[in-house]
Write an enzyme that holds these catalytic residues in place. Structure first.
Site, PDB file in Angstrom:
ATOM      1  N   SER A 153       0.807  -1.222   0.000  1.00 40.82           N
ATOM      2  CA  SER A 153       0.000   0.000   0.000  1.00 40.82           C
ATOM      3  C   SER A 153       0.838   1.268   0.000  1.00 40.82           C
ATOM      4  O   SER A 153       0.306   2.364  -0.197  1.00 40.82           O
ATOM      5  CB  SER A 153      -0.951   0.019   1.202  1.00 40.82           C
ATOM      6  OG  SER A 153      -0.265   0.342   2.378  1.00 40.82           O
ATOM      7  N   LYS A 191       1.579   4.258   7.486  1.00 38.79           N
ATOM      8  CA  LYS A 191       0.755   5.084   6.608  1.00 38.79           C
ATOM      9  C   LYS A 191       1.173   6.548   6.704  1.00 38.79           C
ATOM     10  O   LYS A 191       1.872   6.960   7.635  1.00 38.79           O
ATOM     11  CB  LYS A 191      -0.723   4.974   6.992  1.00 38.79           C
ATOM     12  CG  LYS A 191      -1.355   3.625   6.704  1.00 38.79           C
ATOM     13  CD  LYS A 191      -1.501   3.381   5.208  1.00 38.79           C
ATOM     14  CE  LYS A 191      -2.189   2.055   4.937  1.00 38.79           C
ATOM     15  NZ  LYS A 191      -1.330   0.927   5.330  1.00 38.79           N
TER      16      LYS A 191
END
Length: 232
Positions: A153, A191
């Site tokens: 991701s 993230k």
């Protein structure tokens, strides 16, 4: 000679390396210099490399190393070289006094298992092994640890499955920082952090993954990304 855009880019890269320990992404450079495409950044990077101010390193994400700075940024002049800003220029400023730099030598850090660069996985707290880390990735006065990345991701930020990320321990982060976030004291994920009012958004760097938004009291910052190690 450096053009104004070349100097602006060198200053931006230097500032981000000093602040975060890693150079900015090409998207961040493009946004900072208000350019329409990455091709302009590529040309500026090539020009800075040809003039000996930066060096691109093979096989590393965001692989840019600052070799020297012009006198206007507090660097030392080299023989036959007199940097000058053109295309508009700016008033000359007195360079700041040089500050002593503490050299941090390479050291081994504990790899605290794997962390998801995808959906969050259970929080990590066990050391699996150690990894040697260059001193240039470490900041004096801070604790650091390493994590092995699982998932894809964050690939558009140059972070691939299987990479080892170097994390500087901290409980605070600025918008846009890549962080280790602990969700509800149970799940950890790597993230980009963004604040949206009373909420925190954890953004992926891959359009295949949705941004996840949580109340701020459900997310705790465990550290900020400062380096990356990749094996081939």
């Amino acid at each position: 000679m450096l053009t104004k855009k070349q100097l602006d880019l060198l200053q931006f890269i230097h500032r981000r390396v000093q602040q975060d320990g890693v150079p900015p992404s090409f998207d961040e450079m493009k946004e900072a210099l208000d350019l329409r495409s990455k091709s302009g950044i590529h040309r500026l990077i090539t020009a800075l490399e040809e003039r000996g101010f930066i060096r691109r390193l093979a096989h590393r994400a965001r692989a840019i190393e600052i070799v020297k700075l012009p006198e206007s940024m507090g660097g030392e002049a080299t023989a036959g070289f007199s940097p000058k800003v053109i295309e508009g220029g700016r008033p000359e400023a007195t360079p700041p006094a040089a500050q002593p730099v503490e050299v941090i030598h390479a050291q081994e850090l504990p790899v605290m298992g794997r962390i998801a660069a995808g959906v969050p996985i259970e929080a990590i707290s066990e050391v699996s092994h150690n990894v040697a880390v260059p001193g240039s990735m470490l900041t004096s006065g801070y604790e650091h640890y390493a994590l092995e990345v699982k998932g894809d991701s964050m690939i558009n930020a140059g972070i691939n499955d299987g990479d080892v990320v170097i994390i500087r321990e901290t409980r605070t982060a600025d918008d846009g920082d890549i962080v280790v976030a602990l969700v509800e004291d149970q799940e950890a994920t790597l993230k980009t952090l963004r604040r949206k009012g009373s909420n925190i958004a954890l953004e992926a760097a891959n359009p295949a993954y949705e941004t996840r938004i949580f109340p701020s009291d459900r997310v705790k910052v465990q550290g900020r990304l400062v380096g990356l190690i990749r094996s081939y």
